[in-house]
Design a protein around this motif. Structure first.
Motif, PDB file in Angstrom:
ATOM      1  N   GLU A 148       0.814  -1.202   0.000  1.00 48.17           N
ATOM      2  CA  GLU A 148       0.000   0.000   0.000  1.00 48.17           C
ATOM      3  C   GLU A 148       0.853   1.260   0.000  1.00 48.17           C
ATOM      4  N   ALA A 149       2.134   1.149   0.435  1.00 44.48           N
ATOM      5  CA  ALA A 149       3.010   2.311   0.488  1.00 44.48           C
ATOM      6  C   ALA A 149       3.957   2.374  -0.693  1.00 44.48           C
ATOM      7  N   LEU A 150       3.705   1.600  -1.739  1.00 50.23           N
ATOM      8  CA  LEU A 150       4.612   1.592  -2.882  1.00 50.23           C
ATOM      9  C   LEU A 150       4.373   2.774  -3.810  1.00 50.23           C
ATOM     10  N   ALA A 151       3.320   3.559  -3.590  1.00 53.30           N
ATOM     11  CA  ALA A 151       3.050   4.729  -4.419  1.00 53.30           C
ATOM     12  C   ALA A 151       2.499   5.835  -3.530  1.00 53.30           C
ATOM     13  N   VAL A 152       2.868   7.078  -3.855  1.00 50.17           N
ATOM     14  CA  VAL A 152       2.385   8.222  -3.082  1.00 50.17           C
ATOM     15  C   VAL A 152       0.937   8.486  -3.468  1.00 50.17           C
ATOM     16  N   SER A 153       0.026   8.469  -2.509  1.00 48.05           N
ATOM     17  CA  SER A 153      -1.391   8.658  -2.790  1.00 48.05           C
ATOM     18  C   SER A 153      -1.972   9.684  -1.826  1.00 48.05           C
ATOM     19  N   ALA A 154      -3.147  10.205  -2.183  1.00 46.48           N
ATOM     20  CA  ALA A 154      -3.795  11.221  -1.374  1.00 46.48           C
ATOM     21  C   ALA A 154      -4.488  10.576  -0.169  1.00 46.48           C
ATOM     22  N   PRO A 155      -4.573  11.302   0.957  1.00 43.34           N
ATOM     23  CA  PRO A 155      -5.316  10.768   2.107  1.00 43.34           C
ATOM     24  C   PRO A 155      -6.806  10.762   1.821  1.00 43.34           C
ATOM     25  N   GLY A 156      -7.552   9.981   2.597  1.00 44.41           N
ATOM     26  CA  GLY A 156      -8.988   9.917   2.428  1.00 44.41           C
ATOM     27  C   GLY A 156      -9.681  11.201   2.846  1.00 44.41           C
ATOM     28  N   GLN A 157     -10.994  11.268   2.552  1.00 45.87           N
ATOM     29  CA  GLN A 157     -11.750  12.483   2.838  1.00 45.87           C
ATOM     30  C   GLN A 157     -11.774  12.777   4.330  1.00 45.87           C
ATOM     31  N   ILE A 158     -11.878  11.729   5.158  1.00 45.17           N
ATOM     32  CA  ILE A 158     -11.939  11.952   6.610  1.00 45.17           C
ATOM     33  C   ILE A 158     -10.656  12.601   7.094  1.00 45.17           C
ATOM     34  N   VAL A 159      -9.511  12.084   6.597  1.00 42.62           N
ATOM     35  CA  VAL A 159      -8.228  12.663   7.008  1.00 42.62           C
ATOM     36  C   VAL A 159      -8.095  14.085   6.486  1.00 42.62           C
ATOM     37  N   ARG A 160      -8.534  14.322   5.244  1.00 39.09           N
ATOM     38  CA  ARG A 160      -8.452  15.687   4.708  1.00 39.09           C
ATOM     39  C   ARG A 160      -9.306  16.646   5.528  1.00 39.09           C
ATOM     40  N   ASP A 161     -10.487  16.228   5.919  1.00 38.78           N
ATOM     41  CA  ASP A 161     -11.334  17.088   6.750  1.00 38.78           C
ATOM     42  C   ASP A 161     -10.681  17.365   8.094  1.00 38.78           C
ATOM     43  N   SER A 162     -10.054  16.336   8.668  1.00 34.87           N
ATOM     44  CA  SER A 162      -9.388  16.517   9.959  1.00 34.87           C
ATOM     45  C   SER A 162      -8.218  17.479   9.837  1.00 34.87           C
ATOM     46  N   VAL A 163      -7.417  17.311   8.773  1.00 33.68           N
ATOM     47  CA  VAL A 163      -6.284  18.214   8.558  1.00 33.68           C
ATOM     48  C   VAL A 163      -6.776  19.626   8.290  1.00 33.68           C
ATOM     49  N   GLU A 800       8.106   4.803  -2.205  1.00 37.82           N
ATOM     50  CA  GLU A 800       7.747   4.166  -0.934  1.00 37.82           C
ATOM     51  C   GLU A 800       8.207   5.019   0.238  1.00 37.82           C
ATOM     52  N   GLN A 801       9.418   5.567   0.163  1.00 35.20           N
ATOM     53  CA  GLN A 801       9.929   6.395   1.253  1.00 35.20           C
ATOM     54  C   GLN A 801       9.101   7.661   1.404  1.00 35.20           C
ATOM     55  N   LEU A 802       8.743   8.319   0.277  1.00 32.71           N
ATOM     56  CA  LEU A 802       7.919   9.528   0.356  1.00 32.71           C
ATOM     57  C   LEU A 802       6.541   9.211   0.917  1.00 32.71           C
ATOM     58  N   ALA A 803       5.979   8.049   0.553  1.00 34.68           N
ATOM     59  CA  ALA A 803       4.663   7.664   1.069  1.00 34.68           C
ATOM     60  C   ALA A 803       4.706   7.531   2.593  1.00 34.68           C
ATOM     61  N   VAL A 804       5.768   6.915   3.129  1.00 32.32           N
ATOM     62  CA  VAL A 804       5.892   6.763   4.583  1.00 32.32           C
ATOM     63  C   VAL A 804       6.081   8.123   5.246  1.00 32.32           C
ATOM     64  N   LEU A 805       6.923   8.995   4.638  1.00 28.82           N
ATOM     65  CA  LEU A 805       7.224  10.300   5.245  1.00 28.82           C
ATOM     66  C   LEU A 805       5.992  11.202   5.247  1.00 28.82           C
ATOM     67  N   THR A 806       5.205  11.211   4.152  1.00 30.51           N
ATOM     68  CA  THR A 806       3.991  12.030   4.162  1.00 30.51           C
ATOM     69  C   THR A 806       2.985  11.511   5.179  1.00 30.51           C
ATOM     70  N   ARG A 807       2.930  10.201   5.386  1.00 31.37           N
ATOM     71  CA  ARG A 807       2.042   9.662   6.419  1.00 31.37           C
ATOM     72  C   ARG A 807       2.469  10.136   7.807  1.00 31.37           C
TER      73      ARG A 807
END
Length: 874
Positions: A148-163, A800-807
């Motif tokens: 799941e962390a092999l590609a940089v992807s956007a967070p879900g709507q719930i996380v975006r609302d929280s942020v 993968e590294q960027l995906a972990v760091l953005t999380r």
């Protein structure tokens, strides 16, 4: 608010068919290192099931929880801490489904427990068939399964609302409020009546445009027909006027007279052209002869100069080579001496190697002789051991099977039991005193005790006594006799006296079998492989080898050589050869340097000689030509003849220019074409006049002027409608674009703080980079050295590294809001190199000071050195 997992228990969940408990999880970094197929990914799936999958669902995801081939209810229990309080959740799926949540407010079950759990974790109800991690809230983003962390992807709507909620105070704006959504929806409805989603015109705009186009087409048609009629009157008058002009031109005699004069001039021009060609050929012949004589003279002068230059170069090269030649001869003499010394050194080394090889062969003969003697000795031992082995094998093969011995013992037991029965039921009699007059069944009786098992007759003289024992005694006696017969037959078949002898025989066979194993081991030990004589292991190989030796002696001839002396001699010869090779190489290098110095001089001399020979041959060839002898006398009249031909050629060119046949022919063609065109034009004008007269007769009474006026009025009305509709459409489009720009501007204000927080982590991995996020807070590109790189074009490891760091960055922002946060990574950083892996481990260790981090991995070497709490899955 950090979420801390403390205990996880599974029972009947996928591969965990039996109960499994994971305990000992601490606040910071927890590392679970297990082999593949041990259930690490299943553990993460069980956590998601416990927190986010409804207990009473029977969708495809829940069906997959049951172990393959078993119809049971998978169960998961998790103890955790959130908001400073202890919680526990227990869920059972499919069969006897249920859920129980225990926390500070007490216990809850069923839908109430699910609702409390969603509220606590910031999740929403998941109604998908395969599980929607976007509905899991922050933990859906931070609990990362394999790949799941092999590609940089956007967070879900719930996380975006929280942020967004976290950053609202920071940026001073509220994005996507109710008023904006209401206005945006109303504008979108009105926009859809005028424009397509891609910005193309439709609906009311196309209807107004179609009306205007139809009105303009009708107006154009009416106006065109009216204009055509008016034009027809004009064109009719013009055609009649042109016809009169054409008739006058045809009747004019001027062109005919001009044409006759041009034909006469054409004959004169052709004769001038013929004379020009003759003069040009004469001039070319005279000029060619002059050029050939001048070229011959030039070549003779050039060859003479080249010969003189080449002679000077040859003399100079010979003088320079004379000095180099003496040094070259001395270098060749030195090289010959060095070559002789090198050959002598090589002969010495060859002799030394031959002596050392002979010594090694002699030592090898001594070794083989000793090995042969040892083989003979072991061969004698082998023969003795094999004899003992055969004898023990014969004895071991006399063993009586255990079933047979058991049968003999059973027969013996039956005989004993039958004897006991006979003794118990038979009649015993004893005789004492004189017994000569007594007969038993007609036979004399002997003194002593007797057992009767059947009816027996005693005779005392003439008197007879019959004694009949009980009926059971006779049957028991028959049973005893049968048992004895069976026992005797079995003993006879085995050729032994009794059962005790069978036991003794088996004991001897067992001891012999043990002796067979011992002897087999001794035979193996006495027949090892011997590489000296290339003897394989095993008795057959030893016997075959000894038989091939024959009866010859094993002592080699000669004494052992002094290998140290032979080796020293070879080393000395090698040293002498190395020195000789060095001297030879030095002499060869010296000769090569002198040859390299001589080579360009020789090349220069050879080139100069070649130029000299070439120049002389050219001079001889030129002087041998017949025209060379009279070159000076022939050149002057040839030049005069060329000048005379040039004058005549100029005169012919002037005459040809004054009478150009092509120009005269073109003038004649123009007159012919004008006459032909006049006739064609007259015919066309007659046709047009007839056509115009017919058109006027047809269209004259159709009322075209009134129809054109009505069509113009309709065009004006349609154009006004189109202008009004276009203004409305442009207004809506501008309003929509303005709302979008405001929305994007507000979104950009939110993206800035996100990029700032993420850069703090990514800067440690990619120094000096700039980040670009999309509106949905997805990392889309990284700029390094002024060059923007799309995340999709980066390597799998960097993605993968960027995906972990953005999380981690989102986790920090969610922590600021007090959301329950923990980081679980299943088999992370599989594509990272050693340097990037160390940097990522440092970042994860730093994040573990703020939240609980759990690493599930099978890479012991990669994480062996990482400090953290080690937990075993078991």
């Amino acid at each position: 608010m950090s979420l801390r997992l403390r205990r996880i228990a599974l029972d009947g969940f996928r591969k965990f068919r039996t109960p499994v408990v994971l305990e000992g999880l601490t606040d910071g970094l927890n590392i679970i290192i297990e082999d593949n197929e041990t259930g690490k990914s299943t553990l993460l799936e069980a956590l998601r099931a416990a927190f986010f999958v409804r207990h009473n669902t029977k969708n495809q995801l829940a069906q997959s929880y049951a172990p393959h081939g078993e119809a049971i209810g998978p169960r998961v229990e998790v103890a955790f801490e959130a908001g400073g309080a202890s919680w526990s959740v227990s869920k059972r799926f499919l069969r006897s489904a249920g859920v129980e949540l225990t926390g500070p407010q007490g216990r809850a079950q069923g839908e109430e427990a699910e609702a409390r759990l969603n509220t606590l974790l910031g999740a929403v109800k998941d109604s998908s068939r395969g599980g929607d991690i976007g509905s899991y809230g922050a933990l859906g983003l931070l609990w990362v399964a394999q790949t799941e962390a092999l590609a940089v992807s956007a967070p879900g709507q719930i996380v975006r609302d929280s942020v967004t909620a976290t950053l609202e105070a920071e940026v001073g704006s509220i994005m996507g409020g109710p008023a904006y959504k209401k206005v945006r929806a109303r504008v979108e409805d009105q926009y859809g009546a005028y424009w397509t989603p891609t910005g193309q015109k439709k609906g009311r705009q196309t209807e107004a445009r179609d009306r205007l186009d139809a009105a303009e087409a009708a107006s154009r048609e009416a106006s065109q027909r009216l204009a055509t009629l008016e034009k027809t009157f004009t064109e009719l008058e013009a055609a009649r006027t042109k016809l009169k002009v054409i008739d006058r031109e045809i009747a004019d005699e001027t062109d005919r007279e001009a044409r006759q004069a041009l034909v006469s001039s054409l004959e004169i021009a052709r004769a001038a052209v013929q004379m020009l060609a003759t003069r040009r050929a004469e001039h070319e012949a005279a000029s060619g002869k002059v050029h050939a004589l001048e070229e011959l003279q030039r070549r003779h002068v050039a060859a003479t100069d080249a010969t003189l230059t080449a002679q000077q170069a040859v003399d100079e090269a010979r003088d320079r080579r004379r000095d180099v030649g003496e040094r070259l001869a001395a270098a060749r003499l030195r090289l010959a001496d060095a070559r002789s010394a090198l050959e002598g050194a090589r002969d010495g080394r060859r002799d030394a190697r031959a002596g050392l090889g002979a010594g090694e062969k002699l030592i090898d003969k001594h070794r083989r002789a000793a090995a042969n003697a040892e083989a003979r000795k072991r061969h004698g031992e082998l023969l003795d051991l094999e004899r003992l082995y055969r004898e023990a094998r014969v004895v071991s093969e006399t063993a009586i099977p255990a079933k047979t011995v058991a049968a003999l013992e059973a027969f013996e037991r039956v005989v004993a039991e039958a004897g006991a029965v006979v003794a118990a039921g038979a009649t015993r009699i004893a005789f004492s005193g004189p017994t000569e007059a007594i007969l038993i069944d007609g036979a004399p009786i002997t003194e002593g005790e007797r057992t009767l098992t059947r009816a027996t007759k005693f005779r005392f003289g003439d008197a007879e006594l019959t004694v009949t024992p009980p009926g059971t005694a006779q049957s028991a006696d028959e049973t005893l006799a049968a048992a004895k017969r069976r026992l005797a037959a079995a003993l006879e078949e085995l050729d032994i006296e009794d059962v005790a002898a069978a036991r003794v025989r088996n004991d001897a066979a067992r001891d012999a079998a043990a002796e067979v194993r011992t002897l087999d081991a001794r035979i193996t030990a006495v027949t090892p492989a011997d590489p000296v004589i290339e003897l394989a292991a095993g008795p057959e190989a030893l016997k075959l080898y000894v038989s091939s030796l024959g009866n010859g002696g094993d002592d080699p001839e000669g004494e052992l050589p002094d290998m140290w002396a032979l080796t020293s001699a070879l080393e000395s010869a090698e040293d002498a050869l190395a020195k000789a090779e060095g001297i030879h190489e030095s002499a060869l290098d010296g000769l090569r340097r002198i040859e390299e110095e001589d080579a360009p001089l020789a090349t220069q001399e050879a080139g100069a000689n070649s130029d000299l020979v070439n120049g002389r041959s050219q001079i001889e060839a030129i002087e041998a030509r017949p025209e060379y002898a009279t070159l000076e006398t022939d050149l002057r009249p040839a030049r005069e003849r060329a000048a005379e031909c040039a004058v005549k050629l100029d005169e012919a060119e002037r005459n040809a220019t004054a009478h150009d046949p092509a120009a005269i022919a073109r003038k004649i063609d123009v007159i012919d074409a004008r006459n032909r065109t006049a006739g064609e034009t007259r015919n066309k004008l007659l046709t047009d006049i007839a056509r115009h007269e017919n058109t006027i007769e047809i269209e004259g009474g159709a009322g075209l002027a009134d129809r054109a006026a009505a069509a113009c009025e309709e065009v004006e009305a349609a154009r006004a409608t189109l202008e009004r509709v276009t203004m409305d459409a442009d207004t809506l489009k501008l309003l929509r674009e303005t709302l979008d720009e405001a929305h994007n501007e507000t979104s950009a204000r939110f993206v800035g703080p996100v990029a700032k927080r993420a850069k703090r982590h990514i800067e440690r991995l990619l120094p000096g980079c700039e980040l670009a996020f999309s509106e949905d807070l997805a990392l889309v590109s990284v700029t390094r050295g002024g060059i923007a790189e799309s995340c999709e074009s980066l390597s799998r490891g960097t993605q993968e590294q960027l995906a972990v760091l953005t999380r981690i960055a989102f986790a920090d922002m969610l922590l600021e809001q007090g959301r329950p946060v923990s980081l679980v990574l299943d088999d992370p950083l599989v594509y990272s190199d050693d340097g990037r892996l160390d940097a990522m481990v440092e970042i994860l260790s730093d994040a573990a000071t703020r939240m609980q981090v759990i690493l599930l991995t099978c890479r012991d070497r990669a994480f062996r050195h990482v400090p953290g709490n080690r937990v075993t899955l078991g």
